[in-house]
Design a protein around this motif. Sequence first.
Motif, mmCIF file in Angstrom:
data_model
loop_
_atom_site.group_PDB
_atom_site.id
_atom_site.type_symbol
_atom_site.label_atom_id
_atom_site.label_comp_id
_atom_site.label_asym_id
_atom_site.label_seq_id
_atom_site.Cartn_x
_atom_site.Cartn_y
_atom_site.Cartn_z
ATOM 1 N N ASP A 153 0.846 -1.199 0.000
ATOM 2 C CA ASP A 153 0.000 0.000 0.000
ATOM 3 C C ASP A 153 0.876 1.241 0.000
ATOM 4 O O ASP A 153 1.898 1.293 0.706
ATOM 5 C CB ASP A 153 -0.878 0.056 1.255
ATOM 6 C CG ASP A 153 -2.040 -0.918 1.230
ATOM 7 O OD1 ASP A 153 -2.338 -1.478 0.158
ATOM 8 O OD2 ASP A 153 -2.645 -1.107 2.305
ATOM 9 N N ALA A 154 0.479 2.249 -0.761
ATOM 10 C CA ALA A 154 1.156 3.546 -0.727
ATOM 11 C C ALA A 154 0.801 4.233 0.595
ATOM 12 O O ALA A 154 -0.158 3.857 1.277
ATOM 13 C CB ALA A 154 0.731 4.398 -1.910
ATOM 14 N N GLU A 155 1.540 5.256 0.902
ATOM 15 C CA GLU A 155 1.321 6.023 2.109
ATOM 16 C C GLU A 155 -0.104 6.583 2.128
ATOM 17 O O GLU A 155 -0.707 6.822 1.081
ATOM 18 C CB GLU A 155 2.334 7.183 2.180
ATOM 19 C CG GLU A 155 3.778 6.723 2.253
ATOM 20 C CD GLU A 155 4.438 6.368 0.898
ATOM 21 O OE1 GLU A 155 5.657 6.186 0.877
ATOM 22 O OE2 GLU A 155 3.734 6.260 -0.132
ATOM 23 N N ASP A 156 -0.651 6.812 3.309
ATOM 24 C CA ASP A 156 -2.038 7.270 3.460
ATOM 25 C C ASP A 156 -2.345 8.525 2.657
ATOM 26 O O ASP A 156 -3.434 8.659 2.113
ATOM 27 C CB ASP A 156 -2.371 7.519 4.936
ATOM 28 C CG ASP A 156 -2.583 6.224 5.704
ATOM 29 O OD1 ASP A 156 -2.785 5.171 5.067
ATOM 30 O OD2 ASP A 156 -2.543 6.269 6.948
ATOM 31 N N TYR A 157 -1.397 9.462 2.583
ATOM 32 C CA TYR A 157 -1.696 10.714 1.891
ATOM 33 C C TYR A 157 -1.885 10.521 0.384
ATOM 34 O O TYR A 157 -2.429 11.392 -0.289
ATOM 35 C CB TYR A 157 -0.646 11.791 2.167
ATOM 36 C CG TYR A 157 0.728 11.573 1.580
ATOM 37 C CD1 TYR A 157 1.059 12.095 0.327
ATOM 38 C CD2 TYR A 157 1.707 10.869 2.273
ATOM 39 C CE1 TYR A 157 2.312 11.907 -0.225
ATOM 40 C CE2 TYR A 157 2.967 10.676 1.734
ATOM 41 C CZ TYR A 157 3.268 11.194 0.493
ATOM 42 O OH TYR A 157 4.516 11.007 -0.043
ATOM 43 N N HIS A 158 -1.497 9.362 -0.156
ATOM 44 C CA HIS A 158 -1.724 9.075 -1.575
ATOM 45 C C HIS A 158 -3.113 8.489 -1.831
ATOM 46 O O HIS A 158 -3.621 8.587 -2.947
ATOM 47 C CB HIS A 158 -0.684 8.093 -2.102
ATOM 48 C CG HIS A 158 0.692 8.655 -2.223
ATOM 49 N ND1 HIS A 158 0.988 9.701 -3.064
ATOM 50 C CD2 HIS A 158 1.838 8.326 -1.592
ATOM 51 C CE1 HIS A 158 2.275 9.982 -2.958
ATOM 52 N NE2 HIS A 158 2.806 9.169 -2.068
ATOM 53 N N GLN A 159 -3.709 7.865 -0.824
ATOM 54 C CA GLN A 159 -5.021 7.243 -1.001
ATOM 55 C C GLN A 159 -6.078 8.335 -1.194
ATOM 56 O O GLN A 159 -6.126 9.306 -0.452
ATOM 57 C CB GLN A 159 -5.370 6.374 0.212
ATOM 58 C CG GLN A 159 -4.312 5.346 0.589
ATOM 59 C CD GLN A 159 -3.997 4.325 -0.486
ATOM 60 O OE1 GLN A 159 -4.826 3.987 -1.332
ATOM 61 N NE2 GLN A 159 -2.776 3.802 -0.464
ATOM 62 N N LEU A 160 -6.906 8.166 -2.216
ATOM 63 C CA LEU A 160 -7.964 9.133 -2.535
ATOM 64 C C LEU A 160 -7.413 10.547 -2.698
ATOM 65 O O LEU A 160 -8.083 11.539 -2.398
ATOM 66 C CB LEU A 160 -9.052 9.123 -1.453
ATOM 67 C CG LEU A 160 -9.800 7.805 -1.281
ATOM 68 C CD1 LEU A 160 -10.614 7.807 -0.003
ATOM 69 C CD2 LEU A 160 -10.695 7.541 -2.477
ATOM 70 N N TYR A 161 -6.203 10.655 -3.214
ATOM 71 C CA TYR A 161 -5.505 11.941 -3.286
ATOM 72 C C TYR A 161 -6.316 13.017 -4.014
ATOM 73 O O TYR A 161 -6.442 14.141 -3.520
ATOM 74 C CB TYR A 161 -4.143 11.760 -3.958
ATOM 75 C CG TYR A 161 -3.371 13.050 -4.048
ATOM 76 C CD1 TYR A 161 -2.648 13.514 -2.957
ATOM 77 C CD2 TYR A 161 -3.397 13.833 -5.195
ATOM 78 C CE1 TYR A 161 -1.961 14.718 -3.012
ATOM 79 C CE2 TYR A 161 -2.721 15.033 -5.261
ATOM 80 C CZ TYR A 161 -2.000 15.471 -4.172
ATOM 81 O OH TYR A 161 -1.335 16.669 -4.230
ATOM 82 N N LEU A 162 -6.859 12.688 -5.174
ATOM 83 C CA LEU A 162 -7.583 13.711 -5.948
ATOM 84 C C LEU A 162 -8.953 14.031 -5.361
ATOM 85 O O LEU A 162 -9.509 15.094 -5.641
ATOM 86 C CB LEU A 162 -7.690 13.311 -7.417
ATOM 87 C CG LEU A 162 -6.356 13.405 -8.167
ATOM 88 C CD1 LEU A 162 -6.472 12.801 -9.553
ATOM 89 C CD2 LEU A 162 -5.866 14.845 -8.245
ATOM 90 N N GLU A 163 -9.494 13.148 -4.547
ATOM 91 C CA GLU A 163 -10.714 13.481 -3.819
ATOM 92 C C GLU A 163 -10.401 14.490 -2.714
ATOM 93 O O GLU A 163 -11.144 15.435 -2.486
ATOM 94 C CB GLU A 163 -11.313 12.209 -3.197
ATOM 95 C CG GLU A 163 -12.705 11.927 -3.664
ATOM 96 C CD GLU A 163 -13.229 10.632 -3.084
ATOM 97 O OE1 GLU A 163 -13.568 10.604 -1.883
ATOM 98 O OE2 GLU A 163 -13.294 9.660 -3.851
ATOM 99 N N LYS A 164 -9.286 14.278 -2.033
ATOM 100 C CA LYS A 164 -8.867 15.168 -0.944
ATOM 101 C C LYS A 164 -8.276 16.470 -1.482
ATOM 102 O O LYS A 164 -8.311 17.490 -0.798
ATOM 103 C CB LYS A 164 -7.816 14.474 -0.071
ATOM 104 C CG LYS A 164 -8.308 13.238 0.633
ATOM 105 C CD LYS A 164 -7.144 12.557 1.339
ATOM 106 C CE LYS A 164 -7.468 11.169 1.798
ATOM 107 N NZ LYS A 164 -6.291 10.438 2.259
ATOM 108 N N ASN A 165 -7.708 16.428 -2.677
ATOM 109 C CA ASN A 165 -7.050 17.581 -3.306
ATOM 110 C C ASN A 165 -7.593 17.751 -4.723
ATOM 111 O O ASN A 165 -6.909 17.430 -5.692
ATOM 112 C CB ASN A 165 -5.526 17.355 -3.354
ATOM 113 C CG ASN A 165 -4.936 17.113 -2.002
ATOM 114 O OD1 ASN A 165 -4.745 18.029 -1.233
ATOM 115 N ND2 ASN A 165 -4.653 15.847 -1.694
ATOM 116 N N PRO A 166 -8.813 18.261 -4.876
ATOM 117 C CA PRO A 166 -9.454 18.329 -6.195
ATOM 118 C C PRO A 166 -8.648 19.073 -7.255
ATOM 119 O O PRO A 166 -8.800 18.799 -8.437
ATOM 120 C CB PRO A 166 -10.780 19.046 -5.925
ATOM 121 C CG PRO A 166 -10.998 18.954 -4.463
ATOM 122 C CD PRO A 166 -9.658 18.795 -3.821
ATOM 123 N N SER A 167 -7.799 19.979 -6.877
ATOM 124 C CA SER A 167 -6.989 20.689 -7.871
ATOM 125 C C SER A 167 -5.554 20.163 -7.889
ATOM 126 O O SER A 167 -4.664 20.804 -8.438
ATOM 127 C CB SER A 167 -7.005 22.198 -7.601
ATOM 128 O OG SER A 167 -6.492 22.467 -6.317
#
Length: 184
Positions: A153-167
Amino acid sequence: MADNAQKATLAAGCFWGVEHLYRKHFGNGKGVLDAKVGYSGGKTDSPTYRVVCSGTTGHMSPLGKYSDAEALQITFDPSKVTYRQLLEFFYRMHDPTTANRQGPDVGTQYRSVIFTHGDEQEKTAKEITEKVEKEWYKKPITTQIVPAGQWWDAEDYHQLYLEKNPSGYECPSHFIREFPPLSE
């Protein structure tokens, strides 16, 4: 999870956009039960993003030296979406004709790979890849088809990255290409 749930593991460049597109098109009851980004295809235990980007997690194979690839592992319900449909979408949403790159993202971690889970997936992946090369791209496909190995698994901050950071950054090569249906 559905009793008949299966896994598909795919690498198509920067994993943020790959995850985002699969969730958008196959989430919300359309077959994808879960999706997570991570690393596969190298030899380092518990690789990190920084180490994967360095290209030093590699091993020698008949195809050359490869580091871990940025990949997406999908858990899906085959009664709602087939493995074939997931693979056809894979070939529509990235450029499988460029070796070790997607747009401006260059390196073996961005290569196109189908990591198969069993003989049936390998057979399907080879059939679809052959058809895509002949019917859609009409030039050589660089996608590797290899048995799935260790997943990290990649680090947590990579999971759902574009949902959490839309831009946030999304590779410009990740978009849905229009092609006619493949032959059966």
